[in-house]
Design an enzyme around this catalytic site. Sequence first.
Site: not given
Ligand code: AHM
Ligand code: MG
Length: 357
Positions: A138, A115-116, A140-141, A86, A92, A297
């Site tokens: 994680d 996660e990072e 900053l989710d 990502d 983050d 998560e």
């Molecule tokens: P999407 O955009 O495919 O629907 O994904 C959304 C999801 C969220 O529910 C979650 O918070 C996030 O992706 C997790 O990704 P990250 O940890 O990279 O923020």
């Molecule tokens: Mg996340």
Amino acid sequence: MATSVKKTSSNGISSPPASPVSGNRIVTLDEFIIRSEKDFDFATGELTGLLRDIGVAAKIINREVNKAGLVNIIGVADSGENQSGDMQQKLDVYANDKLIECLKNSGECCAIASEENDDIIHIPPIGTKKNHYVVMFDPLDGSSNIDVNVSVGTIFAIYRRKSDPSAPATKEDFLQAGVKQVAAGYVLYGTSTILVYTTGRGVNGFTLDPSIGEFCLSHRNMRIPENGATYSVNQGYYSKFDLEMRRYIDNCSDQNYGLRYIGSMVSDIHRILIQGGIFLYPSTRKYPKGKLRLLYECNPLSMIVEQAGGKAMNTQLKRILDVVPNELHQRCTIAIGSPAMVDELKAFIERYSALPL
Ligand code: AHM
Ligand code: MG
């Protein structure tokens, strides 16, 4: 002197002891954590210290999240992509650094996985102290939402290490099933900032009072409603879902359930914890094993939801907390929320996955 008796139900979830605080007076997170320490099996103060460290880091992250638009900290970081592919947002990186720094400074855990970061980070012990815990988070989710002022969150999990405490921590200390978590929680940086955590004796929420800079007990012994009126899924991927998932979503629509999807899992789960509902992230063509990470998560949020009376499973119908991970950044599918809704989905999967395509 009152003693707390640990009661364990048939599904292995401990019921909450009598609340360690009473009355209407303000109870801060630190006070609550310290008073709850005696309920914990291995009460040495380490876990208490770790929870306090996370509380401190959360306040610092909150300050930065709230002024993000003012100081040019939003946007994509120079480091580019993280381990999971990502785009890393600047915040983050900041949140990750602050959590690592707070945990390193206190020296209460022996290692961290984030996660990072690709690999585990060892924390040198302070003096001759032997540390018994590892922390995963994680930082900053939902961070892809930062630029548009949508709520984001920090998710964390604490495990007791399996390896010898006099030697460095190993990857095996992190690759434990979620049922082994000794504490888990999240911080939601929303309209107000709330820290919700469990040590396996129920779930409590603490809202940050900015005027005194303290998290104060605001949601005592949180319980998820048995049923809900909303479902939460990225319905834009509908055509990429398996038949059983599509049938379940059709049924939600037929039953006039509302669709609520913030795209920031902590925010969606927080709403479901309070109002009931179900959150789904099934497999898609892009993410055949699901998108969300088991360790950072799904496990911590599953522990919270189960402790509040809810359920969490993957789309193979296995309880999330029973999945034994084999890699740090493992992804998984998830269905989590009100127990009646998760059971209803389970019935759909059993019924439709048996049908020929
Ligand atoms: P999407 O955009 O495919 O629907 O994904 C959304 C999801 C969220 O529910 C979650 O918070 C996030 O992706 C997790 O990704 P990250 O940890 O990279 O923020
Ligand atoms: Mg996340």
